[in-house]
Design a protein around this motif. Sequence first.
Motif, PDB file in Angstrom:
ATOM      1  N   MET A   1       0.834  -1.179   0.000  1.00 27.22           N
ATOM      2  CA  MET A   1       0.000   0.000   0.000  1.00 27.22           C
ATOM      3  C   MET A   1       0.882   1.247   0.000  1.00 27.22           C
ATOM      4  N   LEU A   2       0.527   2.219  -0.786  1.00 30.37           N
ATOM      5  CA  LEU A   2       1.288   3.454  -0.859  1.00 30.37           C
ATOM      6  C   LEU A   2       0.988   4.359   0.324  1.00 30.37           C
ATOM      7  N   GLN A   3       2.019   5.029   0.801  1.00 31.31           N
ATOM      8  CA  GLN A   3       1.830   6.009   1.872  1.00 31.31           C
ATOM      9  C   GLN A   3       1.104   7.219   1.294  1.00 31.31           C
ATOM     10  N   GLN A   4       0.026   7.607   1.916  1.00 30.21           N
ATOM     11  CA  GLN A   4      -0.716   8.785   1.494  1.00 30.21           C
ATOM     12  C   GLN A   4      -0.652   9.803   2.622  1.00 30.21           C
ATOM     13  N   TYR A   5      -0.096  10.959   2.320  1.00 33.02           N
ATOM     14  CA  TYR A   5      -0.010  12.028   3.305  1.00 33.02           C
ATOM     15  C   TYR A   5      -1.240  12.903   3.188  1.00 33.02           C
ATOM     16  N   LYS A   6      -1.777  13.309   4.336  1.00 29.40           N
ATOM     17  CA  LYS A   6      -2.981  14.134   4.349  1.00 29.40           C
ATOM     18  C   LYS A   6      -2.707  15.562   4.824  1.00 29.40           C
ATOM     19  N   LYS A   7      -1.706  15.733   5.679  1.00 30.70           N
ATOM     20  CA  LYS A   7      -1.394  17.051   6.232  1.00 30.70           C
ATOM     21  C   LYS A   7       0.112  17.257   6.150  1.00 30.70           C
ATOM     22  N   ILE A   8       0.498  18.147   5.250  1.00 35.09           N
ATOM     23  CA  ILE A   8       1.913  18.388   4.976  1.00 35.09           C
ATOM     24  C   ILE A   8       2.282  19.781   5.478  1.00 35.09           C
ATOM     25  N   LEU A   9       3.379  19.849   6.202  1.00 40.63           N
ATOM     26  CA  LEU A   9       3.894  21.120   6.722  1.00 40.63           C
ATOM     27  C   LEU A   9       5.180  21.459   5.987  1.00 40.63           C
ATOM     28  N   VAL A  10       5.276  22.696   5.510  1.00 41.00           N
ATOM     29  CA  VAL A  10       6.526  23.170   4.919  1.00 41.00           C
ATOM     30  C   VAL A  10       6.913  24.471   5.610  1.00 41.00           C
ATOM     31  N   ALA A  11       8.173  24.504   6.048  1.00 44.42           N
ATOM     32  CA  ALA A  11       8.699  25.683   6.730  1.00 44.42           C
ATOM     33  C   ALA A  11       9.353  26.598   5.708  1.00 44.42           C
ATOM     34  N   VAL A  12       8.988  27.876   5.756  1.00 43.49           N
ATOM     35  CA  VAL A  12       9.594  28.852   4.846  1.00 43.49           C
ATOM     36  C   VAL A  12      10.217  29.978   5.660  1.00 43.49           C
ATOM     37  N   ASP A  13      11.437  30.329   5.280  1.00 43.34           N
ATOM     38  CA  ASP A  13      12.169  31.370   6.016  1.00 43.34           C
ATOM     39  C   ASP A  13      12.840  32.386   5.103  1.00 43.34           C
ATOM     40  N   GLY A  14      12.527  32.328   3.811  1.00 44.09           N
ATOM     41  CA  GLY A  14      13.127  33.271   2.881  1.00 44.09           C
ATOM     42  C   GLY A  14      14.400  32.765   2.225  1.00 44.09           C
ATOM     43  N   SER A  15      14.892  31.612   2.650  1.00 46.90           N
ATOM     44  CA  SER A  15      16.116  31.067   2.063  1.00 46.90           C
ATOM     45  C   SER A  15      15.802  30.360   0.746  1.00 46.90           C
ATOM     46  N   TYR A  16      16.832  30.168  -0.053  1.00 45.58           N
ATOM     47  CA  TYR A  16      16.676  29.459  -1.319  1.00 45.58           C
ATOM     48  C   TYR A  16      16.226  28.023  -1.067  1.00 45.58           C
ATOM     49  N   GLU A  17      16.798  27.387  -0.050  1.00 50.08           N
ATOM     50  CA  GLU A  17      16.454  26.006   0.270  1.00 50.08           C
ATOM     51  C   GLU A  17      14.983  25.880   0.680  1.00 50.08           C
ATOM     52  N   ALA A  18      14.468  26.861   1.420  1.00 50.35           N
ATOM     53  CA  ALA A  18      13.058  26.850   1.802  1.00 50.35           C
ATOM     54  C   ALA A  18      12.169  27.013   0.568  1.00 50.35           C
ATOM     55  N   GLU A  19      12.619  27.798  -0.382  1.00 47.62           N
ATOM     56  CA  GLU A  19      11.886  27.964  -1.637  1.00 47.62           C
ATOM     57  C   GLU A  19      11.786  26.629  -2.371  1.00 47.62           C
ATOM     58  N   LEU A  20      12.891  25.880  -2.416  1.00 48.69           N
ATOM     59  CA  LEU A  20      12.863  24.557  -3.046  1.00 48.69           C
ATOM     60  C   LEU A  20      11.884  23.635  -2.317  1.00 48.69           C
ATOM     61  N   ALA A  21      11.919  23.662  -0.985  1.00 48.08           N
ATOM     62  CA  ALA A  21      11.015  22.825  -0.190  1.00 48.08           C
ATOM     63  C   ALA A  21       9.561  23.202  -0.471  1.00 48.08           C
ATOM     64  N   PHE A  22       9.277  24.494  -0.546  1.00 48.77           N
ATOM     65  CA  PHE A  22       7.917  24.947  -0.837  1.00 48.77           C
ATOM     66  C   PHE A  22       7.442  24.408  -2.181  1.00 48.77           C
ATOM     67  N   ARG A  23       8.260  24.561  -3.206  1.00 52.96           N
ATOM     68  CA  ARG A  23       7.869  24.128  -4.548  1.00 52.96           C
ATOM     69  C   ARG A  23       7.597  22.619  -4.591  1.00 52.96           C
ATOM     70  N   LYS A  24       8.464  21.847  -3.949  1.00 53.72           N
ATOM     71  CA  LYS A  24       8.243  20.398  -3.913  1.00 53.72           C
ATOM     72  C   LYS A  24       7.025  20.049  -3.069  1.00 53.72           C
ATOM     73  N   ALA A  25       6.816  20.761  -1.969  1.00 52.89           N
ATOM     74  CA  ALA A  25       5.672  20.494  -1.099  1.00 52.89           C
ATOM     75  C   ALA A  25       4.353  20.708  -1.842  1.00 52.89           C
ATOM     76  N   VAL A  26       4.297  21.722  -2.681  1.00 53.36           N
ATOM     77  CA  VAL A  26       3.088  21.963  -3.479  1.00 53.36           C
ATOM     78  C   VAL A  26       2.800  20.752  -4.354  1.00 53.36           C
ATOM     79  N   GLU A  27       3.823  20.234  -5.007  1.00 54.27           N
ATOM     80  CA  GLU A  27       3.636  19.075  -5.894  1.00 54.27           C
ATOM     81  C   GLU A  27       3.246  17.826  -5.114  1.00 54.27           C
TER      82      GLU A  27
END
Length: 167
Positions: free
Chosen positions: A1-27
């Motif tokens: 069975m595939l893991q299905q996430y229902k509530k995803i948290l992404v931390a953003v702080d203005g850094s480039y790495e946080a921007e990458l995390a945000f973009r992937k989190a949306v997908e």
Amino acid sequence: MLQQYKKILVAVDGSYEAELAFRKAVEVAKRNQAHLYLIHVIDTRAFQNVSSFDSAMVEQVTQTAKSTMEEYVKTANQAGLDDVSYSIEYGAPKTIIGRDFPKDNGIDLIMIGATGLNAVERLLIGSVTEFVTRSANCDVLVVRSDLENKPALDVVNKKSTIKGPQK
């Protein structure tokens, strides 16, 4: 069975790495039909060093954070994700992102950038990412690459040109 996430948290702080995390989190949220929580933590330790504590300064920082978070929500909506919200918290980023917010909101996946600070800051106060990976009670995905899976380190010189969600 595939893991299905229902509530995803992404931390953003203005850094480039946080921007990458945000973009992937949306997908990831779109693929899982999950709710995406965006969080920005205003580190109150920064205000403890100000000799004449000024509430107007806190209000200004809060207003800037609110505008930025609203832009992130707009960007997520434009990418096709409607189930998104944000929270601006005050306190220690490590414990809020790694323990408090996930526990209070039933988060089952935290997505976070590999680093959000420079090397000296990591030495002095420690890495939020490292703390979150050690202490979270849910899955943690540390984002190290962009949507094309190019390592973030290859584009580290672009940090200064990326501010908040890209349109």
